[in-house]
Design an enzyme around this catalytic site. Structure first.
Site, PDB file in Angstrom:
ATOM      1  N   GLU A  27       8.541   2.815   6.967  1.00  0.00           N
ATOM      2  CA  GLU A  27       8.037   4.391   6.585  1.00  0.00           C
ATOM      3  C   GLU A  27       9.146   5.195   6.677  1.00  0.00           C
ATOM      4  OE1 GLU A  27       4.379   5.833   7.859  1.00  0.00           O
ATOM      5  OE2 GLU A  27       4.559   7.615   6.787  1.00  0.00           O
ATOM      6  N   ASN A 172      -2.646   5.746   0.599  1.00  0.00           N
ATOM      7  CA  ASN A 172      -2.676   5.231   2.062  1.00  0.00           C
ATOM      8  C   ASN A 172      -3.445   6.141   2.702  1.00  0.00           C
ATOM      9  OD1 ASN A 172      -1.387   4.321   4.405  1.00  0.00           O
ATOM     10  ND2 ASN A 172      -1.191   6.463   4.965  1.00  0.00           N
ATOM     11  N   GLU A 173      -4.566   5.703   3.680  1.00  0.00           N
ATOM     12  CA  GLU A 173      -5.483   6.256   4.571  1.00  0.00           C
ATOM     13  C   GLU A 173      -5.806   7.403   3.815  1.00  0.00           C
ATOM     14  OE1 GLU A 173      -3.772   6.484   8.308  1.00  0.00           O
ATOM     15  OE2 GLU A 173      -4.010   4.462   8.790  1.00  0.00           O
ATOM     16  N   GLU A 292      -1.448  -2.369   8.225  1.00  0.00           N
ATOM     17  CA  GLU A 292      -1.090  -1.523   9.301  1.00  0.00           C
ATOM     18  C   GLU A 292      -1.703  -2.289  10.331  1.00  0.00           C
ATOM     19  OE1 GLU A 292      -0.465   2.523   9.430  1.00  0.00           O
ATOM     20  OE2 GLU A 292      -0.301   2.617   7.086  1.00  0.00           O
TER      21      GLU A 292
HETATM   22  O1  AHR Z   1       2.355   3.904  11.139  1.00  0.00           O
HETATM   23  C1  AHR Z   1       2.042   5.151  11.403  1.00  0.00           C
HETATM   24  C2  AHR Z   1       0.973   5.926  10.607  1.00  0.00           C
HETATM   25  O2  AHR Z   1       0.020   5.276  11.149  1.00  0.00           O
HETATM   26  C3  AHR Z   1       1.052   5.739   9.111  1.00  0.00           C
HETATM   27  O3  AHR Z   1       2.043   6.529   8.363  1.00  0.00           O
HETATM   28  C4  AHR Z   1      -0.422   5.939   8.770  1.00  0.00           C
HETATM   29  O4  AHR Z   1      -0.731   5.293   7.630  1.00  0.00           O
HETATM   30  C5  AHR Z   1      -0.982   5.712   9.805  1.00  0.00           C
HETATM   31  O5  AHR Z   1      -2.052   6.441  10.173  1.00  0.00           O
END
Ligand code: AHR
Length: 514
Positions: A27, A172-173, A292
Site C-alpha cells: 500500500e 477497500n473496507e 488482509e
Molecule cells: O493494512 C493497513 C490498513 O488496514 C489498510 O489500509 C486497511 O484496509 C486496513 O484497515
C-alpha cells in the site's frame, strides 16, 4: 509431556491450494513503497529504483500475488496521478494516513516491480471518492491492447503491451467509518455492481472481489455480506474478509488461540455467501479473498494522532516490530488459511515491507527478516498441493479474545482450543508436508501422525521456530535472533511419524516420496 494423535489419508482432501493463497500487499502507506520496495539512489537500487536487497528477500519469502495500491489509501486515490512523466505527477494530500503522496511510483512502476519480483498483480479500484467510471478507465488503461485514448496513453507512457491484470478488488473496507466515503451496504452494493459490470465489459477475462467485512467484530458483519451480495452476486467471483490478530491483553495463550477465530470467520462468510446462492437457487459458489491478514496492534494510531504529525512523505508509521509469540499466532493463521483451501482462494499478508511487514528496511541502509517472515516462507514453499482433512486428537484449553477494533469493544469466548494446531498438505510429487503449532507455553507435545495411502516416505527438511524469550525480536543490529533451526526429534517408520514439539513452537516437517 502432552500427547496428540493425528490420522491423515492421502485420499481425504479439503482442497487444492490456489497459488494465490500465498499473496501479500503493498500500500502507499508509510515506508512500504518509498524506502521499502522503491528507493532510487539506494546502493542496491536498479535502474528503475527497485531495491535489489528487498527483491531478494521477497523472492525468499515467496509471495505469489501482490495487492496494490491500498488499503485505505485507494479510497482517495486518482490513479491518473501516478502515470505519465514524473515531472508532471502531482503531489497530493493522502487523507487515509495524513501523508503527502508524491506519486513518483504508480501503476506502471508497480507492474514492472511485479515482473521483477515474479508475482501476479492484484489491483484495487477506488470506490470511495470515485466510482465505476474511473474503475473502467483504469481497466482500459491496463488491459486494452491499443487504439483507444486510455490504452494509447499507456503506450505513450512507455508500456506498449497491456499489463493484463486479472484480479481486481472493488474498493477497500467500505464498511468502515474510517474509510473515505464510507457507504452503507446497499449504497456500496449498487456502486460495486455497476463498476463490476463496466469493468468486465472492458475486459471479460477479469476476476472481481467485492468488499466483505473489515473484521468479524464489525457491527454490520453478516448483514453487510448479505446486502452487498444481493447486489453483486452475479457480478463477482470473490467476497473479501480482513483480520488483524492482537495481544492487547498480553495473554499469550489466548493470543495463540485467536487464529481459531479466523477459522470461524471463514466458515461464517462461506455460509453467508452460500445462503445468498441458495436464495437465488444458484449453483455458483463464491470464493473468499482474505486480502488482509496479519498480527497488528502495537502501532495503531488514531486519526487525531496522525493529524498532529502534519503531512510528511513516507513517514515511518505502522512499523510493527514482531516478536516470537507474534510469529506463533501468525503461523496459526497460516494453518487456518491452508485448512480452508477449498474456499479461500486468495489471501494477502498485510503488508510486505516496513508497514506491519515480514521485511524491514532502513532507508539508505540494510534489510532484514522479521519473525513472521519464517512461517509465511514455510507456508508458501511447502503449502502447494492438496490440503488433507486431518483427524486430530489433542487436549484443549479454554480462552477468550479481546478485540477493541471497530465501534465497540468485544470479548469473544474461544473454548476447546486444541494445543496442537495442524495442517497437512500432500504435494504432486507424492510427498507430505506437516505444519504443526504447539500452543502449550510450558509443555512439550509428543505428536504421532498416521499417514495412510502414501507410498514410501522419508523425513526430509524439517524446521522448528522457537525462542526461550517469547518477546524476542529481530532488529537491524540482531537480525537473526529468531530464526528456524532443524527440528531434531522426528522419526518416520511404518507409515507413522513421531515428533516431539517444544513448548510454544512452530514446526514444519516435509516427508519426501522415494
Ligand atoms: O493494512 C493497513 C490498513 O488496514 C489498510 O489500509 C486497511 O484496509 C486496513 O484497515
Amino acid at each position: 509431556m502432552r500427547k496428540a494423535r493425528v490420522l491423515i489419508d492421502r485420499d481425504f482432501a479439503i482442497g487444492q491450494t490456489d497459488p494465490r493463497l500465498f499473496g501479500a500487499f503493498v500500500e502507499h502507506l508509510g515506508r512500504c513503497v518509498y524506502g521499502g520496495i522503491y528507493e532510487p539512489g539506494h546502493p542496491t537500487a536498479d535502474e528503475k529504483g527497485f531495491r535489489k536487497d528487498v527483491l531478494a528477500l521477497v523472492k525468499e519469502l515467496g509471495p505469489t500475488l501482490i495487492r496494490y495500491p491500498g488499503g485505505n489509501f485507494v479510497s482517495g486515490y486518482n490513479w491518473e496521478d501516478g502515470v505519465g512523466p514524473l515531472e508532471t505527477r502531482p503531489a497530493r494530500l493522502d487523507l487515509a494516513w495524513f501523508s503527502t503522496e508524491p506519486n513518483s511510483f504508480g501503476t506502471n512502476e508497480f507492474m514492472d516491480w511485479c515482473k521483477a519480483a515474479a508475482v501476479e498483480p492484484m489491483m484495487a479500484v477506488n470506490l470511495g471518492t470515485r466510482g465505476g467510471d474511473a474503475a473502467r478507465s483504469l481497466v482500459e488503461y491496463c488491459n486494452h491492447p491499443g487504439g483507444t485514448a486510455w490504452s494509447e496513453l499507456r503506450r505513450k507512457h512507455g508500456w506498449d503491451k497491456p499489463h493484463d491484470v486479472k484480479l481486481w478488488c472493488l474498493g477497500n473496507e467500505v464498511d468502515g467509518p474510517w474509510q473515505m466515503e464510507h457507504k452503507s451496504a446497499a449504497a456500496y452494493g449498487a456502486v460495486a455492481a455497476e463498476a463490476a459490470k463496466m469493468m468486465r465489459w472492458v475486459d471479460p477475462t477479469i476476476e472481481l472481489a467485492a468488499c466483505g467485512s473489515s473484521g468479524r467484530n464489525m457491527p454490520t458483519f453478516g448483514q453487510w455480506e448479505d446486502t452487498v451480495l444481493e447486489h453483486t452476486f452475479d457480478h463477482v467471483d470473490y467476497i473479501s474478509l480482513h483480520t488483524y490478530l492482537n495481544n492487547y491483553r498480553q495473554d499469550t495463550a489466548s493470543f495463540l488461540a485467536s487464529p481459531d477465530l479466523m477459522d470461524r470467520f471463514i466458515d461464517e462468510v462461506v455460509a453467508l455467501a452460500d445462503a445468498v446462492a441458495a436464495k437465488r437457487r444458484s449453483n455458483k459458489r463464491l470464493m473468499l479473498s482474505f486480502d488482509e491478514w496479519n498480527v497488528w496492534y502495537r502501532t495503531r494510531r488514531s486519526r487525531a494522532d496522525r493529524v498532529k504529525e502534519g503531512w510528511p512523505v513516507a513517514p515511518p508509521i505502522l512499523e510493527e516490530i514482531y516478536t516470537m509469540e507474534d510469529a506463533l499466532a501468525f503461523g496459526g493463521a497460516c494453518i487456518s488459511l491452508l485448512n480452508h483451501a477449498d474456499r479461500v482462494r486468495v489471501a494477502c499478508l498485510a503488508q510486505l515491507v516496513n508497514v506491519i511487514a515480514p521485511i524491514m528496511t532502513e532507508t539508505g541502509g540494510g534489510a532484514w527478516r522479521q519473525t513472521i517472515f519464517f512461517p509465511f516462507a514455510h507456508m508458501s514453499r511447502y503449502g502447494r498441493g492438496r490440503v488433507l482433512r486431518a483427524q486430530a486428537e489433542s487436549e484443549t484449553y479454554d480462552s477468550s479474545y479481546y478485540d477493541p477494533r471497530g465501534p465497540q469493544e468485544q470479548t469473544f469466548a474461544v473454548p476447546n482450543v486444541p494445543y496442537l494446531k495442524l495442517a497437512a498438505v500432500a504435494d504432486d510429487g507424492g510427498g507430505l508436508s506437516l505444519f504443526l503449532l504447539n500452543r502449550d507455553l510450558k509443555q512439550e507435545l509428543e505428536v504421532s501422525v498416521e499417514a495412510r495411502s502414501f507410498g514410501r516416505l522419508t523425513v526430509g527438511e524439517r524446521f522448528e521456530l522457537r525462542h526461550d524469550d517469547l518477546k524476542a525480536t529481530n532488529t537491524k543490529d540482531a537480525p537473526s535472533k529468531v530464526r528456524p533451526a532443524p527440528l531434531q526429534s522426528v522419526s518416520f517408520d511404518g507409515g507413522r511419524l513421531q515428533a516431539t514439539l517444544k513448548p510454544a513452537s512452530w514446526n514444519v516437517i516435509h516427508l519426501s516420496a522415494n
